[in-house]
Design an enzyme around this catalytic site. Structure first.
Site, PDB file in Angstrom:
ATOM      1  N   ARG A   9       0.820  -1.194   0.000  1.00  8.06           N
ATOM      2  CA  ARG A   9       0.000   0.000   0.000  1.00  8.06           C
ATOM      3  C   ARG A   9       0.862   1.256   0.000  1.00  8.06           C
ATOM      4  O   ARG A   9       0.399   2.349  -0.279  1.00  8.06           O
ATOM      5  CB  ARG A   9      -0.883   0.029   1.259  1.00  8.06           C
ATOM      6  CG  ARG A   9      -1.795  -1.154   1.352  1.00  8.06           C
ATOM      7  CD  ARG A   9      -2.437  -1.198   2.765  1.00  8.06           C
ATOM      8  NE  ARG A   9      -3.114  -2.458   2.929  1.00  8.06           N
ATOM      9  CZ  ARG A   9      -3.140  -3.119   4.081  1.00  8.06           C
ATOM     10  NH1 ARG A   9      -2.572  -2.620   5.151  1.00  8.06           N
ATOM     11  NH2 ARG A   9      -3.740  -4.276   4.169  1.00  8.06           N
ATOM     12  N   GLY A  10       2.131   1.079   0.342  1.00  6.41           N
ATOM     13  CA  GLY A  10       3.004   2.225   0.573  1.00  6.41           C
ATOM     14  C   GLY A  10       3.178   3.150  -0.616  1.00  6.41           C
ATOM     15  O   GLY A  10       3.415   4.343  -0.446  1.00  6.41           O
ATOM     16  N   ARG A  59       0.399   6.699   7.481  1.00  5.12           N
ATOM     17  CA  ARG A  59       0.428   6.770   6.023  1.00  5.12           C
ATOM     18  C   ARG A  59      -0.094   8.120   5.532  1.00  5.12           C
ATOM     19  O   ARG A  59       0.198   8.565   4.444  1.00  5.12           O
ATOM     20  CB  ARG A  59      -0.462   5.679   5.408  1.00  5.12           C
ATOM     21  CG  ARG A  59       0.042   4.263   5.618  1.00  5.12           C
ATOM     22  CD  ARG A  59      -0.784   3.300   4.771  1.00  5.12           C
ATOM     23  NE  ARG A  59      -0.608   1.913   5.151  1.00  5.12           N
ATOM     24  CZ  ARG A  59       0.384   1.123   4.742  1.00  5.12           C
ATOM     25  NH1 ARG A  59       1.313   1.610   3.950  1.00  5.12           N
ATOM     26  NH2 ARG A  59       0.451  -0.131   5.116  1.00  5.12           N
ATOM     27  N   GLU A  95       7.295   2.500  -6.651  1.00  6.01           N
ATOM     28  CA  GLU A  95       7.496   1.933  -5.310  1.00  6.01           C
ATOM     29  C   GLU A  95       7.797   3.055  -4.323  1.00  6.01           C
ATOM     30  O   GLU A  95       8.425   4.064  -4.687  1.00  6.01           O
ATOM     31  CB  GLU A  95       8.647   0.909  -5.413  1.00  6.01           C
ATOM     32  CG  GLU A  95       9.138   0.274  -4.145  1.00  6.01           C
ATOM     33  CD  GLU A  95       8.151  -0.598  -3.390  1.00  6.01           C
ATOM     34  OE1 GLU A  95       6.996  -0.201  -3.263  1.00  6.01           O
ATOM     35  OE2 GLU A  95       8.578  -1.648  -2.883  1.00  6.01           O
ATOM     36  N   ASP A  96       7.341   2.888  -3.090  1.00  5.22           N
ATOM     37  CA  ASP A  96       7.604   3.915  -2.080  1.00  5.22           C
ATOM     38  C   ASP A  96       9.076   3.979  -1.690  1.00  5.22           C
ATOM     39  O   ASP A  96       9.688   5.038  -1.669  1.00  5.22           O
ATOM     40  CB  ASP A  96       6.730   3.684  -0.827  1.00  5.22           C
ATOM     41  CG  ASP A  96       6.831   2.264  -0.258  1.00  5.22           C
ATOM     42  OD1 ASP A  96       7.547   1.418  -0.842  1.00  5.22           O
ATOM     43  OD2 ASP A  96       6.199   2.010   0.782  1.00  5.22           O
ATOM     44  N   PHE A 104      14.095   4.322   9.900  1.00  3.44           N
ATOM     45  CA  PHE A 104      12.760   3.827   9.564  1.00  3.44           C
ATOM     46  C   PHE A 104      11.834   5.030   9.418  1.00  3.44           C
ATOM     47  O   PHE A 104      11.571   5.736  10.396  1.00  3.44           O
ATOM     48  CB  PHE A 104      12.244   2.857  10.622  1.00  3.44           C
ATOM     49  CG  PHE A 104      11.004   2.142  10.177  1.00  3.44           C
ATOM     50  CD1 PHE A 104      11.098   0.999   9.396  1.00  3.44           C
ATOM     51  CD2 PHE A 104       9.754   2.637  10.508  1.00  3.44           C
ATOM     52  CE1 PHE A 104       9.951   0.348   8.950  1.00  3.44           C
ATOM     53  CE2 PHE A 104       8.601   1.993  10.067  1.00  3.44           C
ATOM     54  CZ  PHE A 104       8.704   0.845   9.290  1.00  3.44           C
ATOM     55  N   ASP A 123      14.664  -0.763   0.100  1.00  2.00           N
ATOM     56  CA  ASP A 123      15.453  -0.933   1.321  1.00  2.00           C
ATOM     57  C   ASP A 123      16.447  -2.081   1.079  1.00  2.00           C
ATOM     58  O   ASP A 123      17.513  -1.867   0.498  1.00  2.00           O
ATOM     59  CB  ASP A 123      14.454  -1.210   2.453  1.00  2.00           C
ATOM     60  CG  ASP A 123      15.080  -1.336   3.823  1.00  2.00           C
ATOM     61  OD1 ASP A 123      16.191  -0.849   4.032  1.00  2.00           O
ATOM     62  OD2 ASP A 123      14.443  -1.945   4.704  1.00  2.00           O
ATOM     63  N   THR A 124      16.093  -3.318   1.459  1.00  2.00           N
ATOM     64  CA  THR A 124      16.987  -4.441   1.163  1.00  2.00           C
ATOM     65  C   THR A 124      17.025  -4.744  -0.341  1.00  2.00           C
ATOM     66  O   THR A 124      17.996  -5.308  -0.838  1.00  2.00           O
ATOM     67  CB  THR A 124      16.520  -5.728   1.871  1.00  2.00           C
ATOM     68  OG1 THR A 124      15.219  -6.069   1.390  1.00  2.00           O
ATOM     69  CG2 THR A 124      16.482  -5.542   3.382  1.00  2.00           C
ATOM     70  N   ASP A 131       4.023   3.448   6.362  1.00  2.00           N
ATOM     71  CA  ASP A 131       3.411   3.256   7.681  1.00  2.00           C
ATOM     72  C   ASP A 131       4.383   2.743   8.733  1.00  2.00           C
ATOM     73  O   ASP A 131       5.466   2.252   8.412  1.00  2.00           O
ATOM     74  CB  ASP A 131       2.290   2.225   7.572  1.00  2.00           C
ATOM     75  CG  ASP A 131       2.840   0.806   7.439  1.00  2.00           C
ATOM     76  OD1 ASP A 131       3.653   0.574   6.523  1.00  2.00           O
ATOM     77  OD2 ASP A 131       2.478  -0.051   8.263  1.00  2.00           O
TER      78      ASP A 131
HETATM   79  P1  5GP Z   1      12.709  -4.117   0.795  1.00  2.00           P
HETATM   80  O1  5GP Z   1      12.102  -5.379   0.267  1.00  2.00           O
HETATM   81  O2  5GP Z   1      13.453  -3.318  -0.231  1.00  2.00           O
HETATM   82  O3  5GP Z   1      13.553  -4.383   2.024  1.00  2.00           O
HETATM   83  O4  5GP Z   1      11.561  -3.241   1.362  1.00  2.00           O
HETATM   84  C1  5GP Z   1      10.592  -2.730   0.608  1.00  2.00           C
HETATM   85  C2  5GP Z   1       9.360  -2.485   1.444  1.00  2.00           C
HETATM   86  O5  5GP Z   1       9.632  -2.464   2.840  1.00  2.00           O
HETATM   87  C3  5GP Z   1       8.812  -1.135   1.118  1.00  2.00           C
HETATM   88  O6  5GP Z   1       7.914  -1.201   0.054  1.00  2.00           O
HETATM   89  C4  5GP Z   1       8.158  -0.731   2.423  1.00  2.00           C
HETATM   90  O7  5GP Z   1       6.848  -1.243   2.453  1.00  2.00           O
HETATM   91  C5  5GP Z   1       8.971  -1.422   3.485  1.00  2.00           C
HETATM   92  N1  5GP Z   1       9.975  -0.511   4.079  1.00  2.00           N
HETATM   93  C6  5GP Z   1      11.313  -0.525   3.922  1.00  2.00           C
HETATM   94  N2  5GP Z   1      11.906   0.467   4.619  1.00  2.00           N
HETATM   95  C7  5GP Z   1      10.907   1.137   5.222  1.00  2.00           C
HETATM   96  C8  5GP Z   1      10.869   2.305   6.071  1.00  2.00           C
HETATM   97  O8  5GP Z   1      11.864   2.952   6.424  1.00  2.00           O
HETATM   98  N3  5GP Z   1       9.640   2.687   6.492  1.00  2.00           N
HETATM   99  C9  5GP Z   1       8.489   2.033   6.148  1.00  2.00           C
HETATM  100  N4  5GP Z   1       7.362   2.507   6.627  1.00  2.00           N
HETATM  101  N5  5GP Z   1       8.491   0.951   5.343  1.00  2.00           N
HETATM  102  C10 5GP Z   1       9.685   0.511   4.883  1.00  2.00           C
END
Ligand code: 5GP
Length: 182
Positions: free
Chosen positions: A49-50, A172, A106-107, A159, A110-111, A166
């Site tokens: 939803r982000g 959000r 995409e919002d 974070f 991160d990883t 969220d």
């Molecule tokens: P990844 O798979 O790249 O680790 O993370 C992607 C998803 O993790 C993002 O779409 C988001 O939903 C969540 N996420 C990663 N970092 C953050 C953060 O700092 N804050 C929030 N609210 N969500 C995050």
């Protein structure tokens, strides 16, 4: 630990990226996309939803015709703010993307597990092109390499909440990106 309503009511959020900074950057990205995809068939794919606030602001700034569709994935478990690499697709596209120019909206990356998983899936469906536009990039946290074509902001390893993002489903609605004060 999952955030309770009482905790959310008492939380203070420190601004990391202001509403006006977001507005300006989203306009710049939309101008770039409107130029790069001029006269092309463009499909924006938003990851729920982000990404939804970013998508709705971005699409209203685009000056070219385009379609939208949505996907949802789950990777974070409640109370665990770390992607575990086990990304599950919980809602798939309604649209056939074969031969179309797909831009993943995409919002935050991160990883990288989420975007990597979605790109792997969508690339099996023979789109004409497949690119990624993310609002926020936490590059120092990357575990898998993912190609990102358009980035709003590089951010530090914090974070963040707001503008669609969220913490346990709260925050959000903020019009800015912030960090919950501990
Ligand atoms: P990844 O798979 O790249 O680790 O993370 C992607 C998803 O993790 C993002 O779409 C988001 O939903 C969540 N996420 C990663 N970092 C953050 C953060 O700092 N804050 C929030 N609210 N969500 C995050």
């Amino acid at each position: 630990m999952v955030t309770t309503l009482d905790q959310a009511i008492n939380q203070t959020i420190d601004t990391l990226i202001s509403e006006s900074e977001l507005k300006e950057r989203v306009s710049q990205l939309a101008a770039q996309l409107s130029s790069d995809y001029a006269s092309q068939d463009l499909m924006l794919v938003c990851i729920l939803r982000g990404g939804v606030v970013f998508l709705t602001d971005l699409m209203r700034e685009l000056t070219i015709p385009h379609h939208i569709d949505f996907m949802a994935v789950s990777s974070y478990r409640p109370g665990v703010r770390e992607s575990d690499g086990m990304v599950r697709i919980t809602l798939d596209l309604l649209t056939d993307i074969q031969g179309r120019n797909v831009l993943l909206v995409e919002d935050i990356v991160d990883t990288g597990y989420t975007v990597s998983r979605v790109l792997d899936l969508l690339s099996t469906r023979s789109p004409a092109s497949l690119r990624v536009c993310c609002l926020l990039d936490k590059a120092e946290r990357r575990k898998v390499e993912v190609p990102i074509d358009y980035v709003g902001f590089q951010i530090p390893d914090k974070f963040v909440v707001g503008y669609g993002l969220d913490m346990d489903e709260y925050w959000r609605n903020l019009s800015y990106i912030g960090v919950v004060r501990i």
